[in-house]
Design a protein around this motif. Structure first.
Motif, PDB file in Angstrom:
ATOM      1  N   GLU A   1      -6.796 -12.589  -6.336  1.00  0.00           N
ATOM      2  CA  GLU A   1      -5.534 -11.868  -6.242  1.00  0.00           C
ATOM      3  C   GLU A   1      -4.454 -12.676  -6.940  1.00  0.00           C
ATOM      4  OE1 GLU A   1      -3.385 -11.848  -2.338  1.00  0.00           O
ATOM      5  OE2 GLU A   1      -5.118 -12.999  -1.626  1.00  0.00           O
ATOM      6  N   VAL A   2      -3.373 -12.006  -7.293  1.00  0.00           N
ATOM      7  CA  VAL A   2      -2.212 -12.662  -7.881  1.00  0.00           C
ATOM      8  C   VAL A   2      -0.983 -12.182  -7.127  1.00  0.00           C
ATOM      9  CG1 VAL A   2      -3.253 -12.987 -10.152  1.00  0.00           C
ATOM     10  CG2 VAL A   2      -1.946 -10.922  -9.694  1.00  0.00           C
ATOM     11  N   ARG A   3       0.012 -13.061  -7.054  1.00  0.00           N
ATOM     12  CA  ARG A   3       1.242 -12.714  -6.347  1.00  0.00           C
ATOM     13  C   ARG A   3       2.452 -13.281  -7.054  1.00  0.00           C
ATOM     14  NH1 ARG A   3       0.045 -14.274  -0.080  1.00  0.00           N
ATOM     15  NH2 ARG A   3      -1.649 -12.798   0.261  1.00  0.00           N
ATOM     16  N   LEU A   4       3.533 -12.535  -6.989  1.00  0.00           N
ATOM     17  CA  LEU A   4       4.848 -13.047  -7.349  1.00  0.00           C
ATOM     18  C   LEU A   4       5.531 -13.385  -6.030  1.00  0.00           C
ATOM     19  CD1 LEU A   4       5.924 -10.545 -10.127  1.00  0.00           C
ATOM     20  CD2 LEU A   4       5.428 -12.979 -10.396  1.00  0.00           C
ATOM     21  N   ILE A   5       5.851 -14.665  -5.849  1.00  0.00           N
ATOM     22  CA  ILE A   5       6.405 -15.109  -4.576  1.00  0.00           C
ATOM     23  C   ILE A   5       7.691 -15.895  -4.795  1.00  0.00           C
ATOM     24  CG2 ILE A   5       4.110 -15.212  -3.514  1.00  0.00           C
ATOM     25  CD1 ILE A   5       4.332 -18.306  -3.781  1.00  0.00           C
ATOM     26  N   GLY A   6       8.448 -16.055  -3.730  1.00  0.00           N
ATOM     27  CA  GLY A   6       9.644 -16.885  -3.774  1.00  0.00           C
ATOM     28  C   GLY A   6       9.265 -18.353  -3.670  1.00  0.00           C
ATOM     29  N   TRP A   7      10.167 -19.217  -4.107  1.00  0.00           N
ATOM     30  CA  TRP A   7       9.914 -20.664  -4.085  1.00  0.00           C
ATOM     31  C   TRP A   7       9.676 -21.164  -2.670  1.00  0.00           C
ATOM     32  CZ3 TRP A   7       8.931 -23.397  -8.374  1.00  0.00           C
ATOM     33  CH2 TRP A   7       9.264 -22.800  -9.593  1.00  0.00           C
ATOM     34  N   ASP A   8      10.267 -20.528  -1.673  1.00  0.00           N
ATOM     35  CA  ASP A   8      10.086 -20.952  -0.281  1.00  0.00           C
ATOM     36  C   ASP A   8       8.794 -20.410   0.330  1.00  0.00           C
ATOM     37  OD1 ASP A   8      11.016 -18.348  -0.338  1.00  0.00           O
ATOM     38  OD2 ASP A   8      12.260 -18.568   1.448  1.00  0.00           O
ATOM     39  N   GLU A   9       8.031 -19.635  -0.438  1.00  0.00           N
ATOM     40  CA  GLU A   9       6.772 -19.064   0.053  1.00  0.00           C
ATOM     41  C   GLU A   9       5.536 -19.768  -0.510  1.00  0.00           C
ATOM     42  OE1 GLU A   9       6.955 -14.515   0.243  1.00  0.00           O
ATOM     43  OE2 GLU A   9       8.440 -15.034  -1.306  1.00  0.00           O
ATOM     44  N   ILE A  10       5.709 -20.834  -1.258  1.00  0.00           N
ATOM     45  CA  ILE A  10       4.566 -21.525  -1.870  1.00  0.00           C
ATOM     46  C   ILE A  10       3.648 -22.047  -0.766  1.00  0.00           C
ATOM     47  CG2 ILE A  10       3.832 -23.519  -3.251  1.00  0.00           C
ATOM     48  CD1 ILE A  10       6.534 -23.216  -4.778  1.00  0.00           C
ATOM     49  N   PRO A  11       2.352 -21.706  -0.810  1.00  0.00           N
ATOM     50  CA  PRO A  11       1.401 -22.171   0.204  1.00  0.00           C
ATOM     51  C   PRO A  11       0.913 -23.601  -0.109  1.00  0.00           C
ATOM     52  CG  PRO A  11       0.292 -20.708  -1.324  1.00  0.00           C
ATOM     53  CD  PRO A  11       1.734 -20.751  -1.749  1.00  0.00           C
ATOM     54  N   TRP A  12       1.766 -24.573   0.128  1.00  0.00           N
ATOM     55  CA  TRP A  12       1.511 -25.960  -0.282  1.00  0.00           C
ATOM     56  C   TRP A  12       0.161 -26.482   0.194  1.00  0.00           C
ATOM     57  CZ3 TRP A  12       4.445 -27.456  -4.065  1.00  0.00           C
ATOM     58  CH2 TRP A  12       5.741 -26.954  -4.184  1.00  0.00           C
ATOM     59  N   ASP A  13      -0.269 -26.103   1.392  1.00  0.00           N
ATOM     60  CA  ASP A  13      -1.545 -26.594   1.937  1.00  0.00           C
ATOM     61  C   ASP A  13      -2.755 -25.863   1.367  1.00  0.00           C
ATOM     62  OD1 ASP A  13      -0.183 -28.423   3.486  1.00  0.00           O
ATOM     63  OD2 ASP A  13      -0.147 -27.120   5.256  1.00  0.00           O
ATOM     64  N   GLU A  14      -2.524 -24.836   0.567  1.00  0.00           N
ATOM     65  CA  GLU A  14      -3.624 -24.056   0.021  1.00  0.00           C
ATOM     66  C   GLU A  14      -3.676 -24.119  -1.507  1.00  0.00           C
ATOM     67  OE1 GLU A  14      -3.952 -20.051   1.659  1.00  0.00           O
ATOM     68  OE2 GLU A  14      -2.549 -20.665   3.231  1.00  0.00           O
ATOM     69  N   LEU A  15      -3.040 -25.127  -2.102  1.00  0.00           N
ATOM     70  CA  LEU A  15      -3.071 -25.260  -3.555  1.00  0.00           C
ATOM     71  C   LEU A  15      -4.388 -25.889  -3.995  1.00  0.00           C
ATOM     72  CD1 LEU A  15       0.590 -26.393  -4.275  1.00  0.00           C
ATOM     73  CD2 LEU A  15      -0.384 -24.080  -4.370  1.00  0.00           C
ATOM     74  N   ALA A  16      -4.912 -25.416  -5.101  1.00  0.00           N
ATOM     75  CA  ALA A  16      -6.243 -25.811  -5.563  1.00  0.00           C
ATOM     76  C   ALA A  16      -6.333 -27.262  -6.023  1.00  0.00           C
ATOM     77  CB  ALA A  16      -6.703 -24.879  -6.688  1.00  0.00           C
ATOM     78  N   PHE A  17      -5.295 -27.763  -6.689  1.00  0.00           N
ATOM     79  CA  PHE A  17      -5.386 -29.074  -7.310  1.00  0.00           C
ATOM     80  C   PHE A  17      -4.063 -29.825  -7.156  1.00  0.00           C
ATOM     81  CE2 PHE A  17      -7.830 -25.965  -9.841  1.00  0.00           C
ATOM     82  CZ  PHE A  17      -9.111 -26.429  -9.558  1.00  0.00           C
ATOM     83  N   PRO A  18      -4.089 -31.161  -7.124  1.00  0.00           N
ATOM     84  CA  PRO A  18      -2.836 -31.923  -7.025  1.00  0.00           C
ATOM     85  C   PRO A  18      -1.854 -31.593  -8.136  1.00  0.00           C
ATOM     86  CG  PRO A  18      -4.711 -33.387  -6.682  1.00  0.00           C
ATOM     87  CD  PRO A  18      -5.263 -32.050  -7.114  1.00  0.00           C
TER      88      PRO A  18
END
Length: 176
Positions: A132-149
Motif C-alpha cells: 500500500e501507499v499513503r500520503l501522510i502528515g509529518w506527525d503521522e510517520i510510523p517511526w517504529d515501522e520504518l524498513a531501514f535506518p
C-alpha cells in the motif's frame, strides 16, 4: 564470486601488481574483477504538508514502511532512477528538487543518494513492490515501522529542511 564473467574459468582472490587489496582474478585470462558498492536512489516525496510512504511487499523488511527507493540501473542518471523508483513503487509522478542526503554504508556495500521531490499530483497507487501507499502528515510517520535506518534519517532531515534552501547533508548520522 566463483567464476570469471569474461571466460567462465575459476577466479581466486589475489592482490594484483600495483594494487592495495585483494581482488577476484581469473585463473585463465587474468581479468581482474572489481566488486564495487551498489548505488541506491530514492526520494522523500511531498505534496504540500504530506509525504509519500510505501509499505513494502518484498523482502527485505516486507510489511514495513519506506520511501520510494531502489537500485540505480545502468544507463540512467540518479535523478531518472529516483523518478523511476517512485513510479514503480507508488505510481507517483515526481519532480526532483535537489539532493537531500548521501549515505555511505560500507558494511552492506551501498551508497544511497536520496532526493527531495515534489509529487506532481496526489494520484498514487501501490506498484508491484508495495502493499500500500499513503500520503501522510509529518506527525503521522510510523517511526517504529520504518524498513531501514536510512529511511528514518532521510525523513528526519527532510522534516528539518522543510521550507529551507539547504540540500545535501553528505554524512551518515550514525555508523552502519
Amino acid at each position: 564470486m566463483r567464476f570469471c564473467a569474461t571466460c567462465g574459468a575459476d577466479v581466486v582472490l589475489s592482490r594484483p601488481e600495483g594494487d592495495d587489496r585483494e581482488r577476484f582474478v581469473c585463473t585463465r585470462c587474468a581479468t581482474i574483477h572489481y566488486v564495487n558498492p551498489k548505488i541506491v536512489v530514492g526520494s522523500v516525496c511531498t505534496l504540500g504538508d504530506r509525504l509519500l510512504l510505501c509499505r513494502r511487499a518484498i523482502e527485505p523488511r516486507v510489511g514495513y514502511w519506506t520511501i520510494p527507493a531502489g537500485w540505480l540501473e545502468t544507463g540512467e542518471t540518479v535523478e531518472q532512477g529516483a523518478a523511476r523508483e517512485a513510479w514503480e513503487e507508488a505510481c507517483a509522478r515526481i519532480e526532483i528538487e535537489g539532493v537531500l542526503a548521501v549515505y555511505s554504508m560500507p558494511r552492506i556495500a551501498q551508497v544511497q543518494i536520496l532526493f527531495r521531490a515534489r509529487l506532481v499530483d496526489a494520484e498514487v497507487a501501490p506498484g508491484p513492490e508495495s502493499q500500500e501507499v499513503r500520503l501522510i502528515g509529518w506527525d503521522e510517520i510510523p517511526w517504529d515501522e520504518l524498513a531501514f535506518p536510512t529511511v528514518g534519517w532521510a525523513l528526519r532531515r527532510a522534516r528539518e529542511l522543510r521550507g529551507q534552501d539547504q540540500w545535501i547533508t553528505g554524512l551518515n548520522p550514525e555508523p552502519i
